[in-house]
Write a protein that holds these residues in place. Sequence first.
Motif, mmCIF file in Angstrom:
data_model
loop_
_atom_site.group_PDB
_atom_site.id
_atom_site.type_symbol
_atom_site.label_atom_id
_atom_site.label_comp_id
_atom_site.label_asym_id
_atom_site.label_seq_id
_atom_site.Cartn_x
_atom_site.Cartn_y
_atom_site.Cartn_z
ATOM 1 N N GLU A 122 95.748 8.321 -29.993
ATOM 2 C CA GLU A 122 95.439 9.523 -29.231
ATOM 3 C C GLU A 122 96.110 9.405 -27.866
ATOM 4 O O GLU A 122 96.179 8.320 -27.287
ATOM 5 N N LEU A 125 96.136 14.305 -22.516
ATOM 6 C CA LEU A 125 96.891 15.549 -22.358
ATOM 7 C C LEU A 125 97.647 15.596 -21.036
ATOM 8 O O LEU A 125 98.691 16.252 -20.935
ATOM 9 N N GLU A 237 91.147 14.264 -21.217
ATOM 10 C CA GLU A 237 91.194 15.034 -22.465
ATOM 11 C C GLU A 237 92.203 14.371 -23.393
ATOM 12 O O GLU A 237 93.326 14.065 -22.983
ATOM 13 N N LYS A 239 94.403 13.993 -27.155
ATOM 14 C CA LYS A 239 95.062 14.716 -28.238
ATOM 15 C C LYS A 239 95.433 13.721 -29.324
ATOM 16 O O LYS A 239 96.164 12.752 -29.077
ATOM 17 N N GLU A 343 103.779 20.859 -28.636
ATOM 18 C CA GLU A 343 102.988 19.693 -29.039
ATOM 19 C C GLU A 343 103.129 18.502 -28.091
ATOM 20 O O GLU A 343 102.428 17.502 -28.238
ATOM 21 N N THR A 345 102.551 16.176 -24.890
ATOM 22 C CA THR A 345 101.529 15.972 -23.872
ATOM 23 C C THR A 345 102.136 16.265 -22.504
ATOM 24 O O THR A 345 103.365 16.291 -22.341
#
Length: 377
Positions: A122, A125, A237, A239, A343, A345
């Motif tokens: 992950e 963001l 956060e 992603k 897509e 970051t």
Amino acid sequence: MNSAFKTALLLLVAALAAVPVVAETESDEEAREKQRKRNELKNKQESQALISAQFSYGFSDVADKLVIISCKSEQGKTFGSGFVARMDGKTYIFTNQHVIMGADKISFKTASGTQLKPRSVELSLTRDIARLELETDHAFDIGNEVEMDIPVAVFGNSEGAGVGTELFGVVNGLGAELVETSAEFVSGNSGSPILNLSQEVLGIASYVRVSRNHAMKEGTKFENQTRRFCYRLSGVEWKSVRWTHYNKQYGKLYRQSEMLYNGIFEIIKNWSESPLAKVSIEDNPERSLHSWAKSHNEVISRFDRSSAHKRQLMTEYAESLKKLSGVCRGRARQISMFSEQRELTGFLREEFEKQSGSLDYAAQWIDQCSAMIYSQR
């Protein structure tokens, strides 16, 4: 960076035009700066000893939670740091995105020697942080309370040497996303945990910023200073990404463009010292530089063999520079297009924008240098 580019290119033009370039002797200011650093060293060592004495634990006590990261790619082998911590009820390896981006193979090993096999990736963001889920019982807790002037420790893999180091300092700056520290971490420490006295993670060592001389900074703590920043882990956060796809699509371009820019800047820096020396880029795997270097070195060979046709040779030299600026602009356009992908970051988008701007800037100055050489034939 801008002033270094300008100086190198102006010296290149001067040398090609047969204008003597006299090396500057060390200025009084530089001599005073060296003396100041020598005087500071003893005070710094004493301060480090006072801070480290407050910690009841050392590297060996947390080695099973510290991670040494080894990455292999066409650019070679690189190292970084990471750590294992609990967040949102799970356990993760934390590191910086820039540590693992573009790697063909990544291995994770604790400083105590245990191999780790994370399951998923992950990305933050907005911040240069990645977390990789895994199962282990050894993990740091994350602390959310950070105050100015508290002592901190940075345990990691300094200079990518694979050897654990202990660095100490204090918190000397706070922000919503960043913590500034006086602990003097370096490149290999990227991804290291910033720990408090209770072994809680306050942030992740991420980047170093050199504060250049400027009239507005004279007499302040920011004058001619190196500052070190850590991203906080609160309020992030995340992603989830398909790492193989994401890295192949964007990570490799990021790393290749970094190598291209570093290679071009190194070429320009060497020109300031010896503009008629052949370009050597064997250590730089960026393919777009190699074909240019081959043709440029052929021009240099003709310079070596003949001085009778200086006007023609300077023309060829100027045209060779135009080709190099074309390499810069072509990559800058490619990166700029990729930076618009949804897509991405925020970290990688910002990096692409910076790379594109830097390569465009390099192209502009190389073009100006080429024009100046044309004008002085």
